[in-house]
Design an enzyme around this catalytic site. Sequence first.
Site, PDB file in Angstrom:
ATOM      1  N   ASP A  25      -8.030 -29.236  29.728  1.00 13.23           N
ATOM      2  CA  ASP A  25      -7.979 -30.474  28.928  1.00 13.23           C
ATOM      3  C   ASP A  25      -8.139 -31.777  29.729  1.00 13.23           C
ATOM      4  O   ASP A  25      -7.469 -32.783  29.422  1.00 13.23           O
ATOM      5  CB  ASP A  25      -6.671 -30.533  28.123  1.00 13.23           C
TER       6      ASP A  25
ATOM      7  N   LYS B  70     -10.202 -25.544  22.074  1.00 18.02           N
ATOM      8  CA  LYS B  70      -9.025 -24.807  21.584  1.00 18.02           C
ATOM      9  C   LYS B  70      -8.251 -25.678  20.597  1.00 18.02           C
ATOM     10  O   LYS B  70      -7.984 -26.847  20.875  1.00 18.02           O
ATOM     11  CB  LYS B  70      -8.141 -24.369  22.753  1.00 18.02           C
TER      12      LYS B  70
ATOM     13  N   CYS C 240      -0.060 -28.019  27.656  1.00 20.13           N
ATOM     14  CA  CYS C 240      -1.187 -27.070  27.556  1.00 20.13           C
ATOM     15  C   CYS C 240      -1.348 -26.189  28.790  1.00 20.13           C
ATOM     16  O   CYS C 240      -1.799 -25.043  28.674  1.00 20.13           O
ATOM     17  CB  CYS C 240      -2.465 -27.830  27.233  1.00 20.13           C
TER      18      CYS C 240
HETATM   19  C1  C5J Z   1      -2.112 -31.065  26.508  1.00 20.83           C
HETATM   20  C2  C5J Z   1      -0.811 -32.300  24.942  1.00 20.83           C
HETATM   21  N1  C5J Z   1      -3.376 -30.892  26.872  1.00 20.83           N
HETATM   22  N2  C5J Z   1       0.005 -32.780  25.877  1.00 20.83           N
HETATM   23  N3  C5J Z   1      -1.880 -31.550  25.259  1.00 20.83           N
HETATM   24  O1  C5J Z   1      -1.201 -30.831  27.271  1.00 20.83           O
HETATM   25  O2  C5J Z   1      -0.589 -32.550  23.777  1.00 20.83           O
END
Ligand code: C5J
Length: 225
Positions: free
Chosen positions: A27, A132, A165
Amino acid sequence: MSELIEISATPFPYPFAPGKTALVVIDMQRDFVEPGGFGASLGNDVSLLHSAIGPIAALLAAWRAHGWPIVHTREAHLADLSDCPPAKRLRGAPSLRIGDPGAMGRLLIRGEPGTSIIPALAPQRDELVIDKPGKGMFWATGLHRMLQALEVTHLVFTGVTTEVCVQTSMREANDRGYTCLLVEDGTESYFPAFKAATLAMIVAQGAIIGWHTPSATLLAAIDSA
Ligand code: C5J
């Protein structure tokens, strides 16, 4: 399996499998890393994530030089939000919700500018890019089959955020039988204490989820192997 390389790590040496180890970049998309995206809409200081970019870039270069598998993920929903449960979208009181228009297009929607991976870590053509809908990279993605097809048995994790994530994906991977390493300086959180807690909890009880080590240790071991 190819010969394993022992990498100095916490809580004990990590058995790295050359060619069978995918680098996972979770991400690193504009929505989390740049101002005006989803992360900022939740009230976070996005600059706290920036220190992970350099170490991830170095790891990408090493993996590319060896031709080893690379997976990039993006937290991204379908435009009609049919894969975004209301329990996720309506939670809390953010300044903008998933799907709302923001400075980089609709938040966390596939194909919008905010879901693109930051230019410094842009994927190359032969690398897996997984959209995702959840926090974990295996939920509703088909990734496990793709990794099995590549005969991947080990995963090295980087990306953001450590305790959301990244940790969710690492736990999912551990349950699916992958041997997992988290790169200490290749992951960041909006909450330094949560990053520290995550590093501590994954290695507890004899590496119950996996290992962690600095990128320099991993890169040096790969170089000298
Ligand atoms: C991730 C989030 N990528 N913090 N998403 O950690 O909402």
